[in-house]
Scaffold this active site. Sequence first.
Site, mmCIF file in Angstrom:
data_model
loop_
_atom_site.group_PDB
_atom_site.id
_atom_site.type_symbol
_atom_site.label_atom_id
_atom_site.label_comp_id
_atom_site.label_asym_id
_atom_site.label_seq_id
_atom_site.Cartn_x
_atom_site.Cartn_y
_atom_site.Cartn_z
ATOM 1 C CD GLU A 27 14.864 3.873 -71.289
ATOM 2 O OE1 GLU A 27 14.048 2.960 -71.425
ATOM 3 O OE2 GLU A 27 16.067 3.779 -71.560
ATOM 4 C CE LYS A 49 11.156 1.225 -69.892
ATOM 5 N NZ LYS A 49 12.160 1.117 -70.944
ATOM 6 C CD GLN A 50 14.145 3.148 -66.113
ATOM 7 O OE1 GLN A 50 13.771 2.723 -67.193
ATOM 8 N NE2 GLN A 50 15.333 2.881 -65.609
ATOM 9 C CD1 TRP A 106 21.126 2.590 -67.661
ATOM 10 C CD2 TRP A 106 21.234 3.970 -65.916
ATOM 11 N NE1 TRP A 106 19.882 2.635 -67.089
ATOM 12 C CE2 TRP A 106 19.914 3.476 -66.002
ATOM 13 C CE3 TRP A 106 21.529 4.874 -64.888
ATOM 14 C CZ2 TRP A 106 18.908 3.833 -65.119
ATOM 15 C CZ3 TRP A 106 20.529 5.220 -64.004
ATOM 16 C CH2 TRP A 106 19.237 4.702 -64.124
ATOM 17 C CG ASP A 107 21.128 -1.708 -67.545
ATOM 18 O OD1 ASP A 107 21.183 -0.664 -68.225
ATOM 19 O OD2 ASP A 107 20.136 -2.452 -67.548
#
Length: 640
Positions: free
Chosen positions: A325, A446-447, A186-187
Amino acid sequence: QLNSNHLEPVAKGQTEHGAFLHVKTSQSQVHIVMEQRTSFLRRGKDAAPTIVEEVSQPRRSVIEDTGSISEEIRFHARELKNYTIEKLVAIFTSRDQGVTDPDTVSRQAISEAPSFNELFERHKKVWHELWTKADVNIDGDRFVQKVARLHVYHLLTTASPHNLQIDAGLPARGLHGEAYRGHVFWDELYIFPFYFLHFPEIARALLMYRYRRLNAARAYAREHGYQGAMYPWQTAADGTEETQVIHYNPVSGEWGPDLSRLQRHVSIAVFYNVWSYYSFTQDREFLEQHGAEMMLEIARFWASIARFNPSTGRYHIEGVMGPDEYHEKHPDTKKEGLKDNAYTNIMVVWLLEKAIKLQNLLPATVFNNLSRRIKFDLKEMEQWNDITRKMNLAASRNGIISQFKGYLNLKELDWEAYRNKYGDIHRMDRILKAEGDSPDRYKVAKQADVLMTFYLLSPHEIVRILRQLGYRVGDPGSLVKANYAFYEPRTCHGSTLSKVVHSALGRYLESKETTWRWFLKAMESDIYDTQKGTTTEGIHAGVMAASLSIIISNFVGISFRNGHIMVKPDLPSHWNRLSFRLVYRNNWYGFTVSRSCVSVRLLSKEGSGTVVLGDKEHTLTPAQPVCTLSRRRQDAQGVS
Ligand code: IFM
């Protein structure tokens, strides 16, 4: 223990002018031929090099090894003379268009190739054209200037005008190493804006990579009992799911299950990119022939994974993971995935609304033909509309959007204790698992996950959607501030992507400091290899591209609304001047922002565009191509 040997030798040998090597890739069987020509030159101080074989006959020999060949050249050199050995290589593959025999074509190309000097002139010209479109010129900050160019350079060596001719996606780690085996994630969501604004034709080619894999995404959806198209979390050549099922934990030295394939939100990213590409370019041909089909099929998938529960009166999405994640399932259950991930559910409402709009956006014949081809029934849109009013969000408190059902009841992590014990706690998932614990039990991410929604949609848009769903929320500014204050301290930033999201959100927090602090961390990611070793396995294309977007969106304050370019600069105080170009809806513009003045120039010879500087609207035309706003007027208008 990965197999890093991807090439099998086919043939090699000496030629009249040098040597050649023919290999093929071991799995995809792509043939690659390199044909080399070596010339021995002696260069006078000022004179152009001349071929001087007759002066001192060099003796050439080739050295061969399995899958490799090299040339050795021996000659008598005279003291204080300059000698030049010029080596040119032609490379062709069996995947090149119009090439059936790469052997013959490369031999011919090398025999017709001009000198290095001439090739170098052509090379410089092509790079000059690329830099004219993509460069960002910063006066006042050597570090950011250098790294911005480093990022542009690496993006262009990954996807350049060459991509227009080949069927390639954009790998998260560039073409620079073997991290993630070159997979596409998805980046793209973070990377594409760079291409939209400087090379929309490359963005289109990259979207075509997704379109060509629509059938694979359809099959993947059916395999899991859904309709429409579900894009896999990681994908490569044929569009099937490539995500690993086990994950190595270097802290414990053990392998464990990897559920990251449940990040179904990759299909949101594909939809968002198609829609954004259309908004930036107004490329109706792409929308009508490819984009709309992807959008309808992705909307179908989300409508089929969202299930209506009569007892709650709402639609729920289960069995998925959000961008964070670390959370793979609810604690104390065996069932994989989470229920009602807020990022997913809000973005699904947004995308279903956009998909419904297609009916009016496309010419009737195009819409009807497409509907017939994919057996689309307008009744499906009635259900989509219902979902946009009844999608569930896990209960929220004090304006905090719960990341998923049950998130707010999870335990708090003792951050201080872990910091003291481990020092670097970017990968809390690995630490907790190595201790026999699980991140599923804690408020630790994580993010950016909830905050990711604010990266893609404006706070106003999010408030509108929440209210439409029947949730009571305060004003947009308070919503984003409260959620940032809650989630940021509970995030490890174990992915470089997290840094750009937090930097971008600085604009809504009215905090220059937040934007700058995270921006610097983003800029440092690859040049300093801040994850200690991951850059040597490949660049992080997401953070490279998105850090460039921060310069444009946050520091120059550019946004796009209803076809207008809005500009509200907020330069870091030590930057003196910034200039760059971008293309929007087929018109090229040049921007110069200094401490005393902002100016925008329409560079295209035809067409016109509207630019909103401060609070004033300007229509730029070739006859009147420039608009400016002086510092004094900026101050008067509250533009910092
Ligand atoms: O797609 C990302 C993910 O969000 C975080 N881990 C790395 C992936 C590839 O860059």
